[in-house]
Design a protein around this motif. Structure first.
Motif, PDB file in Angstrom:
ATOM      1  N   GLU A 175      -9.730   1.205 -11.235  1.00 50.46           N
ATOM      2  CA  GLU A 175     -10.617   1.022 -12.390  1.00 50.46           C
ATOM      3  C   GLU A 175      -9.884   1.312 -13.691  1.00 50.46           C
ATOM      4  N   ARG A 176      -9.123   2.402 -13.729  1.00 46.19           N
ATOM      5  CA  ARG A 176      -8.391   2.739 -14.945  1.00 46.19           C
ATOM      6  C   ARG A 176      -7.324   1.689 -15.245  1.00 46.19           C
ATOM      7  N   LEU A 177      -6.706   1.149 -14.207  1.00 43.19           N
ATOM      8  CA  LEU A 177      -5.618   0.194 -14.394  1.00 43.19           C
ATOM      9  C   LEU A 177      -6.094  -1.253 -14.507  1.00 43.19           C
ATOM     10  N   ARG A 178      -7.408  -1.469 -14.406  1.00 46.20           N
ATOM     11  CA  ARG A 178      -8.004  -2.807 -14.522  1.00 46.20           C
ATOM     12  C   ARG A 178      -7.575  -3.717 -13.370  1.00 46.20           C
ATOM     13  N   LEU A 179      -7.526  -3.169 -12.175  1.00 50.45           N
ATOM     14  CA  LEU A 179      -7.163  -3.921 -10.978  1.00 50.45           C
ATOM     15  C   LEU A 179      -8.390  -4.185 -10.134  1.00 50.45           C
ATOM     16  N   ASP A 180      -8.343  -5.267  -9.369  1.00 51.75           N
ATOM     17  CA  ASP A 180      -9.424  -5.618  -8.452  1.00 51.75           C
ATOM     18  C   ASP A 180      -9.084  -5.073  -7.068  1.00 51.75           C
ATOM     19  N   PRO A 181      -9.741  -4.032  -6.594  1.00 50.41           N
ATOM     20  CA  PRO A 181      -9.369  -3.424  -5.309  1.00 50.41           C
ATOM     21  C   PRO A 181      -9.626  -4.329  -4.116  1.00 50.41           C
ATOM     22  N   ALA A 182     -10.358  -5.418  -4.293  1.00 48.80           N
ATOM     23  CA  ALA A 182     -10.639  -6.341  -3.194  1.00 48.80           C
ATOM     24  C   ALA A 182      -9.622  -7.470  -3.113  1.00 48.80           C
ATOM     25  N   ARG A 183      -8.663  -7.498  -4.043  1.00 46.69           N
ATOM     26  CA  ARG A 183      -7.661  -8.572  -4.045  1.00 46.69           C
ATOM     27  C   ARG A 183      -6.271  -7.965  -4.199  1.00 46.69           C
ATOM     28  N   PHE A 184      -5.828  -7.334  -3.116  1.00 50.02           N
ATOM     29  CA  PHE A 184      -4.486  -6.769  -3.043  1.00 50.02           C
ATOM     30  C   PHE A 184      -3.643  -7.656  -2.119  1.00 50.02           C
ATOM     31  N   ALA A 185      -2.495  -8.083  -2.599  1.00 53.99           N
ATOM     32  CA  ALA A 185      -1.571  -8.881  -1.793  1.00 53.99           C
ATOM     33  C   ALA A 185      -0.199  -8.221  -1.813  1.00 53.99           C
ATOM     34  N   ALA A 186       0.622  -8.566  -0.833  1.00 50.38           N
ATOM     35  CA  ALA A 186       1.994  -8.060  -0.774  1.00 50.38           C
ATOM     36  C   ALA A 186       2.943  -9.221  -0.569  1.00 50.38           C
ATOM     37  N   LEU A 187       4.072  -9.173  -1.267  1.00 53.18           N
ATOM     38  CA  LEU A 187       5.153 -10.143  -1.082  1.00 53.18           C
ATOM     39  C   LEU A 187       6.424  -9.358  -0.861  1.00 53.18           C
ATOM     40  N   GLY A 188       7.055  -9.567   0.297  1.00 55.22           N
ATOM     41  CA  GLY A 188       8.304  -8.889   0.599  1.00 55.22           C
ATOM     42  C   GLY A 188       9.365  -9.882   1.006  1.00 55.22           C
ATOM     43  N   GLU A 189      10.621  -9.517   0.729  1.00 57.07           N
ATOM     44  CA  GLU A 189      11.723 -10.401   1.123  1.00 57.07           C
ATOM     45  C   GLU A 189      12.657  -9.679   2.078  1.00 57.07           C
ATOM     46  N   SER A 190      13.017 -10.362   3.158  1.00 58.03           N
ATOM     47  CA  SER A 190      13.937  -9.847   4.172  1.00 58.03           C
ATOM     48  C   SER A 190      13.380  -8.557   4.779  1.00 58.03           C
TER      49      SER A 190
END
Length: 269
Positions: free
Chosen positions: A113-128
């Motif tokens: 909430e403080r950071l203005r993020l949507d807790p229901a839309r978290f994604a991860a992108l990783g390489e190797s």
């Protein structure tokens, strides 16, 4: 262990060096959060770096990717990006790396909430190696560590498929504390291919057809396993690309394809 709270919002759109976990006996773990303009709440992408679990940090991108405005492309399309750190294998063995990524997820959700993020839309992108950790975060997260979508760039997702299972100096051996051939059950515990389940989030795997480090067959087998479990699993093969997409020119297009995927599976309200 939860780290310190983020500062109050400031005019800048970047929160740098946020401490997300303090592990006794180890360096504090940090992340950098980049926010797009606007009021939010923003979906957030966690960037998980590679490096064979042995090197690298949150501030680095693979050299072929670095010139292609990775962060800015996400920001331009309304996504926040969190660059996360994790302990490397000479600091701690698995599952420390996964726990560190999950600490970052938990911290971001705690202060969403403080950071203005949507807790229901978290994604991860990783390489190797980061693709391995992003995949494991997606497959094992729940509650405050849940990940709703994963992009896997040429990740090591079938750790028992490598040729050097008896080599004590191989990166997987260092990750798991010994040659995988002698600890197959433990390796399977930390292996995305062996942790696939019907409740997994949607996955996009992007893999070069000429990858000499992580064979493209790993990405193909992982995608097939997810589909067999009833999970949405998209596969984008990059013709002629080696590891880190070496030898392929339109890396910006690959980034955009990833954002298209995330917008499709995690649409805004």
């Amino acid at each position: 262990m939860t780290g310190y709270p983020p500062p109050e919002p400031r005019p800048t759109v970047t929160y740098a060096d946020c401490t997300v976990a303090v592990v006794p006996g180890f360096r504090p773990l940090h992340l950098d959060l980049h926010l797009p303009p606007g009021d939010g709440p923003f979906p957030v992408l966690l960037w998980v770096h590679g490096g064979g679990w042995l090197e690298g940090s949150r501030v680095g991108l693979p050299p072929p990717v670095a010139p292609h405005r990775f962060h800015q492309r996400f920001l331009d399309r309304g996504w926040a990006v969190a660059d996360v750190d994790y302990r490397l294998v000479l600091e701690a063995q698995y599952p420390a790396q996964l726990l560190d990524v999950q600490a970052a997820v938990r911290w971001l959700r705690l202060w969403a909430e403080r950071l203005r993020l949507d807790p229901a839309r978290f994604a991860a992108l990783g390489e190797s190696a980061g693709g391995h950790l992003a995949a494991m975060a997606g497959l094992t997260g729940s509650g405050d560590t849940a990940i709703q979508a994963v992009i896997n760039w040429y990740g090591a997702v079938d750790l028992l498929a490598f040729d050097d299972l008896d080599d004590p100096a191989s990166p997987p051996a260092m990750l798991f504390g010994g040659p995988p051939s002698g600890r197959r059950e433990f390796v399977a515990f930390g292996d995305p291919l062996h942790r696939v389940h019907p409740g997994a989030p949607p996955f996009l795997t992007v893999h070069g057809t000429a990858d000499l480090i992580v064979p493209v067959g790993q990405g193909e087998a992982f995608t097939q396993a997810l589909r067999a479990a009833g999970v949405r699993a998209d596969l984008l093969l990059v013709p002629g690309a080696d590891h880190c997409f070496e030898g392929y020119d339109d890396i910006g297009g690959l980034i955009e394809r990833g954002i298209d995927f995330l917008d499709d599976v995690l649409p805004g309200k």
